[in-house]
Design a protein around this motif. Structure first.
Motif, mmCIF file in Angstrom:
data_model
loop_
_atom_site.group_PDB
_atom_site.id
_atom_site.type_symbol
_atom_site.label_atom_id
_atom_site.label_comp_id
_atom_site.label_asym_id
_atom_site.label_seq_id
_atom_site.Cartn_x
_atom_site.Cartn_y
_atom_site.Cartn_z
ATOM 1 N N TYR A 1 -7.313 4.196 -6.217
ATOM 2 C CA TYR A 1 -6.538 3.037 -5.746
ATOM 3 C C TYR A 1 -7.436 1.805 -5.815
ATOM 4 O O TYR A 1 -8.593 1.872 -5.376
ATOM 5 C CB TYR A 1 -6.079 3.241 -4.294
ATOM 6 C CG TYR A 1 -4.856 2.412 -3.939
ATOM 7 C CD1 TYR A 1 -3.606 3.006 -3.812
ATOM 8 C CD2 TYR A 1 -4.952 1.032 -3.761
ATOM 9 C CE1 TYR A 1 -2.470 2.255 -3.508
ATOM 10 C CE2 TYR A 1 -3.829 0.273 -3.461
ATOM 11 C CZ TYR A 1 -2.591 0.886 -3.334
ATOM 12 O OH TYR A 1 -1.465 0.151 -3.040
ATOM 13 N N ASN B 1 0.811 -1.215 0.000
ATOM 14 C CA ASN B 1 0.000 0.000 0.000
ATOM 15 C C ASN B 1 0.847 1.270 0.000
ATOM 16 O O ASN B 1 0.534 2.235 -0.698
ATOM 17 C CB ASN B 1 -0.900 0.013 1.239
ATOM 18 C CG ASN B 1 -2.014 -1.012 1.121
ATOM 19 O OD1 ASN B 1 -2.789 -0.977 0.175
ATOM 20 N ND2 ASN B 1 -2.091 -1.933 2.077
ATOM 21 N N ARG B 2 1.900 1.258 0.798
ATOM 22 C CA ARG B 2 2.717 2.462 0.909
ATOM 23 C C ARG B 2 3.446 2.738 -0.407
ATOM 24 O O ARG B 2 3.448 3.866 -0.907
ATOM 25 C CB ARG B 2 3.707 2.292 2.066
ATOM 26 C CG ARG B 2 4.447 3.546 2.419
ATOM 27 C CD ARG B 2 5.069 3.424 3.805
ATOM 28 N NE ARG B 2 5.921 4.560 4.087
ATOM 29 C CZ ARG B 2 6.471 4.784 5.280
ATOM 30 N NH1 ARG B 2 6.245 3.932 6.273
ATOM 31 N NH2 ARG B 2 7.226 5.833 5.470
ATOM 32 N N HIS C 1 1.723 8.724 0.390
ATOM 33 C CA HIS C 1 1.471 10.072 -0.133
ATOM 34 C C HIS C 1 2.456 11.057 0.489
ATOM 35 O O HIS C 1 3.106 11.845 -0.214
ATOM 36 C CB HIS C 1 0.020 10.443 0.201
ATOM 37 C CG HIS C 1 -0.326 11.896 0.063
ATOM 38 N ND1 HIS C 1 -0.648 12.471 -1.143
ATOM 39 C CD2 HIS C 1 -0.412 12.887 0.989
ATOM 40 C CE1 HIS C 1 -0.920 13.761 -0.955
ATOM 41 N NE2 HIS C 1 -0.786 14.040 0.336
ATOM 42 N N GLY D 1 -7.585 7.244 -1.671
ATOM 43 C CA GLY D 1 -7.117 5.920 -1.265
ATOM 44 C C GLY D 1 -7.979 4.768 -1.726
ATOM 45 O O GLY D 1 -7.727 3.621 -1.343
ATOM 46 N N SER E 1 -4.404 -0.360 5.783
ATOM 47 C CA SER E 1 -4.351 -0.034 4.351
ATOM 48 C C SER E 1 -4.492 1.473 4.161
ATOM 49 O O SER E 1 -3.771 2.079 3.359
ATOM 50 C CB SER E 1 -5.444 -0.779 3.591
ATOM 51 O OG SER E 1 -6.709 -0.515 4.155
ATOM 52 N N ARG F 1 -1.384 3.999 2.897
ATOM 53 C CA ARG F 1 -1.522 4.807 1.675
ATOM 54 C C ARG F 1 -1.293 6.285 1.987
ATOM 55 O O ARG F 1 -0.687 7.011 1.193
ATOM 56 C CB ARG F 1 -2.886 4.565 1.025
ATOM 57 C CG ARG F 1 -2.983 3.164 0.441
ATOM 58 C CD ARG F 1 -4.359 2.779 -0.069
ATOM 59 N NE ARG F 1 -4.433 1.303 -0.140
ATOM 60 C CZ ARG F 1 -5.539 0.608 -0.379
ATOM 61 N NH1 ARG F 1 -6.692 1.220 -0.585
ATOM 62 N NH2 ARG F 1 -5.494 -0.706 -0.414
ATOM 63 N N THR G 1 -8.335 10.021 2.471
ATOM 64 C CA THR G 1 -7.929 8.752 3.091
ATOM 65 C C THR G 1 -9.140 7.904 3.470
ATOM 66 O O THR G 1 -10.242 8.416 3.652
ATOM 67 C CB THR G 1 -7.114 8.994 4.379
ATOM 68 O OG1 THR G 1 -8.015 9.384 5.419
ATOM 69 C CG2 THR G 1 -6.070 10.071 4.195
ATOM 70 N N ALA H 1 0.937 3.967 -3.110
ATOM 71 C CA ALA H 1 0.565 5.374 -2.942
ATOM 72 C C ALA H 1 1.713 6.285 -3.362
ATOM 73 O O ALA H 1 1.505 7.341 -3.972
ATOM 74 C CB ALA H 1 0.183 5.628 -1.484
#
Lengths: 346, 346
Positions: free
Chosen positions: B286, B176-177, B214, B258, B206, B210, B199, B180
């Protein structure tokens, strides 16, 4: 570690919090009858706020109940999640069961071979009863339900031979034939004369009954139909069926589709063929679910209370599981159908 | 009466029909490893055509298995049926379990109070294991799973204290990171400088990861963000959040949401405010599920293989239930995320 343990609030604490008697809390918590909706909701709010856990684990030791009900939809998982009929029916079932502290187990299936496994689970003592819907005439589910000995309620009138003579059979349905009759009578009233029909799978009583209602209305008006085609209760099927009908009968001026999804597919095919709706061809669907209101133009359709039917299925099953000596015995329910007129036919 | 009884075809008959050895059929039927996909599918077709019923009822007498796996989604039924993420994840789980002759039981819930009932069912010996997803940080589910003693696989990286130190914890997640970070880096590359973020609920890893991605991308570019707002992973929430962001920072030129559902809500709010997408404001979502492709304009988004993640969850659980002495022990899986560029950002 996340607050599931700890000292548990008592029934008395809930009664005091809600400002009602202990007996009333007990009736609400155990799903008993005779509690007004406002009172029931007040008690449920207190139960929730205090985190009260009804002692149905102890109850199930006495009753040998599991506290769970299986729901089997005789369709692959892809259809269950793409047809809003199923989510609406499940919503009603889920809400009713939750209010009565009973667990809903949705048994998903992919292939016909999965039925044998479902039959084993149903016979294994893991659930107290079953709700089954979207049955086709060759479905092994009714035989499995009978073999398992589980109390069962069906969604939709069962169509297998002898079903109508079984005094114990429980089901919830809507007046499919009457609803279809209203739909086609409406088209005739608006001056349409060449009316085609798109049917669901004819091994399902809902599809058969809607086709019969269409034929009834035509016969009553002395009108000839403009063709019948099968649409499988899906949008893609409705689109294919509409193309087929236009090919066979280019002069048709109306179509009745046995579900909103099939009607939305028909709209797509009509647009692709350059026909205006409703000027050239009027369209009527069935169900009054989201696709009807979202369609362009919005669909005239036949409303059935799908969520309410789900609730009734759950309620009938719980009454069969816990017969009340006071109330009438549970019996099949057929709800009325109602025409909803929108832009697609006027 | 519907063909569930009758003389049953044997394992040998299936082997002859499929043109493979008896051992291969047995491996496929019992979900063993080391069978190529084509061979597996050939055997499955023969199983289906002949109506072969594997004798797992007998097997379960020996293993004391129920042959069923519970799936618990920590969301009310309404979200389960309206967010395509859940149906996709369930599709993967359902397909994998069906291929391994294991029954999926989806446990629907309405209220927080329903968890206690689910906990009782999970502890009651009715299932062999559990799959849980969409956990929030205060969910009682992990404690219930631990208390029940059931092997459990989580969807999404668990976020409770100490989770990262538990060597037995199994989960499937996506990066997820990193996903993003790619999304926001893409916006920066296209010259956007005032980038806001919408978000999901920050009690879910999750959503948190994300948001962190960002912030990473902004920090790496030395850019200031144009605000953060919460959108609850729903379309309505995304619409509300976008209105809020426009009110606080009217000069923003991009937004990263997100989830695709939140991004589709943001598109609606931007349209209502008279902003053109992507000319005035670029939008990135996403998930890469249906709402992304259907959006107007189609959404740039971050793809995660949601169905594949569902399959992996089921597969990990089955490996924990039946550890293979040959293979590696089951371990958490984190799948890559990949930017998909469409019209909403270019």
């Amino acid at each position: 570690m996340h607050g599931v343990r700890g000292s548990r609030p008592t029934l008395e604490a809930v009664a005091a919090h809600a400002g009602v008697s202990r007996a009333t809390v007990s009736r609400v918590v155990n799903g008993g009858p005779g509690v007004r909706t406002e009172v029931r909701e007040k008690v449920q709010r207190s139960v929730e706020e205090l985190g009260y856990v009804p002692n149905s684990a102890a109850r199930s030791l006495v009753t040998r109940r599991t506290g769970a009900v299986a729901v089997v939809i005789a369709e692959p998982e892809t259809r269950v999640f793409s047809d809003p009929f199923f989510s609406q029916q499940l919503r009603g079932i889920s809400r009713e069961l939750s209010e009565r502290d009973t667990q809903l187990l949705l048994m998903l299936l992919e292939h016909r071979r999965d039925y044998a496994r479902i039959g084993r689970y149903l016979s294994g003592g893991h659930v107290d009863g079953a709700l089954m819907f979207s049955l086709h005439s060759e479905d092994p589910l009714p035989a499995m339900a009978a073999e398992s000995g589980l109390p069962t309620v069906f969604g939709g009138r069962p169509g297998w031979p002898g079903a109508e003579k079984d005094p114990d059979l429980l089901y919830v349905d809507t007046d499919n034939r009457g609803g279809a009759r209203q739909a086609v009578a409406h088209l005739l009233e608006r001056g349409r004369r060449r009316i085609a029909v798109i049917t669901g799978p004819l091994d399902q009583t809902s599809a058969l009954d809607r086709l019969q209602g269409h034929r009834d209305a035509l016969a009553a008006a002395g009108a000839a139909g403009a063709g019948e085609a099968h649409g499988a209760f899906t949008a893609e099927g409705g689109e294919r069926a509409m193309r087929e009908l236009l090919g066979r009968e280019p002069e048709l001026d109306a179509v009745f589709a046995g579900s909103d999804l099939m009607a939305s597919g028909a709209l797509r095919a009509l647009r692709a063929a350059g026909r205006r709706v409703p000027e050239d061809v009027a369209v009527v669907g069935y169900d009054d679910l989201e696709p009807a209101a979202w369609a362009d133009p919005p669909l005239t359709t036949v409303r059935q209370d799908v969520e309410g039917m789900g609730r009734m299925m759950a309620e009938l099953l719980l009454r069969r599981l816990d017969p009340s000596p006071a109330g009438p015995p549970p019996a099949p329910v057929v709800t009325p159908a109602q025409l909803v007129v929108r832009a697609s036919s006027t």
